[in-house]
Design a protein around this motif. Structure first.
Motif, PDB file in Angstrom:
ATOM      1  N   GLY A 150     -24.494  18.889  51.344  1.00 46.62           N
ATOM      2  CA  GLY A 150     -25.217  18.201  52.443  1.00 46.62           C
ATOM      3  C   GLY A 150     -25.259  17.165  52.434  1.00 46.62           C
ATOM      4  N   ASP A 151     -23.966  16.808  52.752  1.00 41.69           N
ATOM      5  CA  ASP A 151     -23.240  16.176  53.379  1.00 41.69           C
ATOM      6  C   ASP A 151     -23.851  16.484  55.156  1.00 41.69           C
ATOM      7  N   LEU A 152     -24.355  14.885  55.750  1.00 38.27           N
ATOM      8  CA  LEU A 152     -24.644  15.185  57.133  1.00 38.27           C
ATOM      9  C   LEU A 152     -24.010  14.253  58.034  1.00 38.27           C
ATOM     10  N   ALA A 153     -24.257  14.908  59.274  1.00 43.03           N
ATOM     11  CA  ALA A 153     -23.525  14.458  60.781  1.00 43.03           C
ATOM     12  C   ALA A 153     -24.724  14.671  61.458  1.00 43.03           C
ATOM     13  N   HIS A 154     -24.862  13.381  62.382  1.00 40.85           N
ATOM     14  CA  HIS A 154     -25.916  13.212  63.433  1.00 40.85           C
ATOM     15  C   HIS A 154     -24.889  13.330  64.489  1.00 40.85           C
ATOM     16  N   LYS A 155     -25.367  13.552  65.793  1.00 40.68           N
ATOM     17  CA  LYS A 155     -24.917  13.127  66.992  1.00 40.68           C
ATOM     18  C   LYS A 155     -25.936  13.269  68.356  1.00 40.68           C
ATOM     19  N   SER A 156     -26.141  11.939  68.900  1.00 37.72           N
ATOM     20  CA  SER A 156     -26.711  12.019  70.347  1.00 37.72           C
ATOM     21  C   SER A 156     -26.716  11.752  71.693  1.00 37.72           C
ATOM     22  N   PHE A 157     -27.169  12.289  72.731  1.00 38.41           N
ATOM     23  CA  PHE A 157     -26.924  12.041  73.853  1.00 38.41           C
ATOM     24  C   PHE A 157     -28.133  11.912  74.803  1.00 38.41           C
ATOM     25  N   THR A 158     -28.082  11.368  76.509  1.00 36.11           N
ATOM     26  CA  THR A 158     -29.175  11.298  76.671  1.00 36.11           C
ATOM     27  C   THR A 158     -28.574  12.441  78.323  1.00 36.11           C
ATOM     28  N   VAL A 159     -30.176  12.714  78.056  1.00 36.72           N
ATOM     29  CA  VAL A 159     -29.902  13.544  79.908  1.00 36.72           C
ATOM     30  C   VAL A 159     -31.332  12.403  80.995  1.00 36.72           C
ATOM     31  N   TYR A 160     -30.588  11.889  82.098  1.00 34.67           N
ATOM     32  CA  TYR A 160     -31.643  11.268  82.299  1.00 34.67           C
ATOM     33  C   TYR A 160     -32.218  12.056  83.776  1.00 34.67           C
ATOM     34  N   VAL A 161     -33.282  11.109  84.344  1.00 35.41           N
ATOM     35  CA  VAL A 161     -34.146  11.825  85.809  1.00 35.41           C
ATOM     36  C   VAL A 161     -34.125  10.870  86.061  1.00 35.41           C
ATOM     37  N   PRO A 162     -33.661  10.272  87.460  1.00 40.66           N
ATOM     38  CA  PRO A 162     -33.087   8.865  88.014  1.00 40.66           C
ATOM     39  C   PRO A 162     -34.432   9.028  88.955  1.00 40.66           C
ATOM     40  N   LYS A 163     -35.074   7.574  89.049  1.00 38.18           N
ATOM     41  CA  LYS A 163     -36.409   7.419  89.941  1.00 38.18           C
ATOM     42  C   LYS A 163     -35.813   7.758  91.011  1.00 38.18           C
ATOM     43  N   SER A 164     -34.858   7.353  92.364  1.00 38.56           N
ATOM     44  CA  SER A 164     -34.661   7.751  92.974  1.00 38.56           C
ATOM     45  C   SER A 164     -32.404   8.973  93.405  1.00 38.56           C
ATOM     46  N   GLN A 165     -32.262   9.297  94.384  1.00 36.22           N
ATOM     47  CA  GLN A 165     -31.268   9.762  94.028  1.00 36.22           C
ATOM     48  C   GLN A 165     -30.394   9.128  93.833  1.00 36.22           C
ATOM     49  N   GLY A 166     -30.088   7.782  94.482  1.00 35.40           N
ATOM     50  CA  GLY A 166     -28.805   7.008  94.790  1.00 35.40           C
ATOM     51  C   GLY A 166     -28.839   6.467  93.559  1.00 35.40           C
ATOM     52  N   GLU A 167     -29.854   6.443  91.935  1.00 34.53           N
ATOM     53  CA  GLU A 167     -29.271   5.530  91.011  1.00 34.53           C
ATOM     54  C   GLU A 167     -28.372   6.360  89.890  1.00 34.53           C
ATOM     55  N   LYS A 168     -27.538   4.853  89.526  1.00 38.44           N
ATOM     56  CA  LYS A 168     -27.035   5.944  88.586  1.00 38.44           C
ATOM     57  C   LYS A 168     -27.730   5.696  86.747  1.00 38.44           C
ATOM     58  N   HIS A 169     -27.002   6.150  86.331  1.00 40.61           N
ATOM     59  CA  HIS A 169     -27.272   6.673  84.491  1.00 40.61           C
ATOM     60  C   HIS A 169     -27.082   5.533  83.959  1.00 40.61           C
ATOM     61  N   PRO A 170     -27.806   5.481  83.272  1.00 37.27           N
ATOM     62  CA  PRO A 170     -28.934   3.746  82.280  1.00 37.27           C
ATOM     63  C   PRO A 170     -27.484   3.075  82.198  1.00 37.27           C
ATOM     64  N   CYS A 171     -26.423   4.049  81.604  1.00 33.49           N
ATOM     65  CA  CYS A 171     -25.290   3.785  81.135  1.00 33.49           C
ATOM     66  C   CYS A 171     -24.519   2.597  81.886  1.00 33.49           C
ATOM     67  N   GLN A 172     -24.577   2.890  83.816  1.00 30.77           N
ATOM     68  CA  GLN A 172     -23.729   2.643  84.475  1.00 30.77           C
ATOM     69  C   GLN A 172     -22.389   2.814  85.107  1.00 30.77           C
ATOM     70  N   CYS A 173     -22.539   4.190  84.361  1.00 27.91           N
ATOM     71  CA  CYS A 173     -21.386   4.906  84.589  1.00 27.91           C
ATOM     72  C   CYS A 173     -21.111   5.495  86.362  1.00 27.91           C
ATOM     73  N   PRO A 174     -19.685   5.173  86.627  1.00 26.27           N
ATOM     74  CA  PRO A 174     -19.673   5.427  88.611  1.00 26.27           C
ATOM     75  C   PRO A 174     -20.267   7.002  88.956  1.00 26.27           C
ATOM     76  N   ASN A 175     -19.955   8.314  87.503  1.00 31.32           N
ATOM     77  CA  ASN A 175     -20.286   8.770  88.432  1.00 31.32           C
ATOM     78  C   ASN A 175     -20.828   9.831  87.024  1.00 31.32           C
ATOM     79  N   PRO A 176     -22.591   8.732  87.232  1.00 32.92           N
ATOM     80  CA  PRO A 176     -23.140  10.472  85.815  1.00 32.92           C
ATOM     81  C   PRO A 176     -22.907  11.532  84.698  1.00 32.92           C
ATOM     82  N   GLN A 177     -22.739  12.638  86.490  1.00 35.26           N
ATOM     83  CA  GLN A 177     -22.442  14.441  86.440  1.00 35.26           C
ATOM     84  C   GLN A 177     -21.197  14.149  85.117  1.00 35.26           C
ATOM     85  N   ALA A 178     -20.431  13.156  84.674  1.00 40.58           N
ATOM     86  CA  ALA A 178     -19.454  12.745  84.525  1.00 40.58           C
ATOM     87  C   ALA A 178     -18.960  12.476  83.359  1.00 40.58           C
ATOM     88  N   CYS A 179     -20.393  11.375  83.167  1.00 42.23           N
ATOM     89  CA  CYS A 179     -20.435  10.037  82.119  1.00 42.23           C
ATOM     90  C   CYS A 179     -19.663  10.914  80.675  1.00 42.23           C
TER      91      CYS A 179
END
Length: 186
Positions: A150-179
């Motif tokens: 019954g021990d639990l572990a949780h892991k969350s991650f996010t996938v981003y749909v930017p408003k425009s192509q030049g926008e960074k992922h909300p975490c401000q990584c330089p390369n969202p594809q390899a963030c």
């Protein structure tokens, strides 16, 4: 798995012996190692995109590998079909398909919860769509693993749909594809 029994033996100077059994709990939650792609969905063309969890593992210290998550929840920062015409007028933006034939879709709610989810055989599909009036869409996927005690572990991650192509992922990584920064993987 999960318990160890120890037998303690004591002997005094007169040769009297006493024993006592001890069963300490050795419970640890499973460890989730997350690998997913893509991190961002572009272009925002209203198409469903499969999110790959290949390489994601769940390992329990006592039991070894655990094949499936006990639960998956996916939420969106935007509703399926936002008011007005700025998002493509579609529904079912979040889809979870299981190898057992299960299918859950977000037709009425921006939150989808499904039971058992195997990262190898089951799929997540997210729509590459965001409101034209917003700042971009964020899907949050939370996976829960449970071991046999019954021990639990949780892991969350996010996938981003930017408003425009030049926008960074909300975490401000330089390369969202390899963030891999903590703001994207939490």
């Amino acid at each position: 798995p999960g318990t160890i029994t120890r037998t303690w033996i004591a002997e005094d100077a007169c040769g009297n012996v006493a024993t006592c059994d001890q069963t300490p709990a050795v419970d640890q939650p499973p460890v989730i190692t997350l690998a997913f792609s893509p991190h961002a969905l572009w272009p925002a063309d209203h198409k469903q995109t499969k999110i790959s969890l290949g390489g994601t593992t769940i390992v329990d210290a006592c039991e070894g590998p655990i094949g499936a998550f006990s639960n998956i929840t996916i939420s969106s920062s935007e509703p399926d079909d936002a008011a007005g015409s700025g998002d493509g007028d579609t529904t079912g933006d979040i889809r979870v398909r299981t190898s057992a034939g299960g299918f859950v879709s977000s037709n009425a709610s921006p939150v989808v919860t499904a039971g058992s989810f195997d990262p190898v055989t089951d799929t997540i599909e997210l729509r590459a769509e965001r409101s034209g009036n917003g700042g971009g869409r964020v899907y949050t996927i939370t996976l829960t693993a449970r071991d046999s005690v019954g021990d639990l572990a949780h892991k969350s991650f996010t996938v981003y749909v930017p408003k425009s192509q030049g926008e960074k992922h909300p975490c401000q990584c330089p390369n969202p594809q390899a963030c891999q920064c903590p703001d994207c993987l939490h």
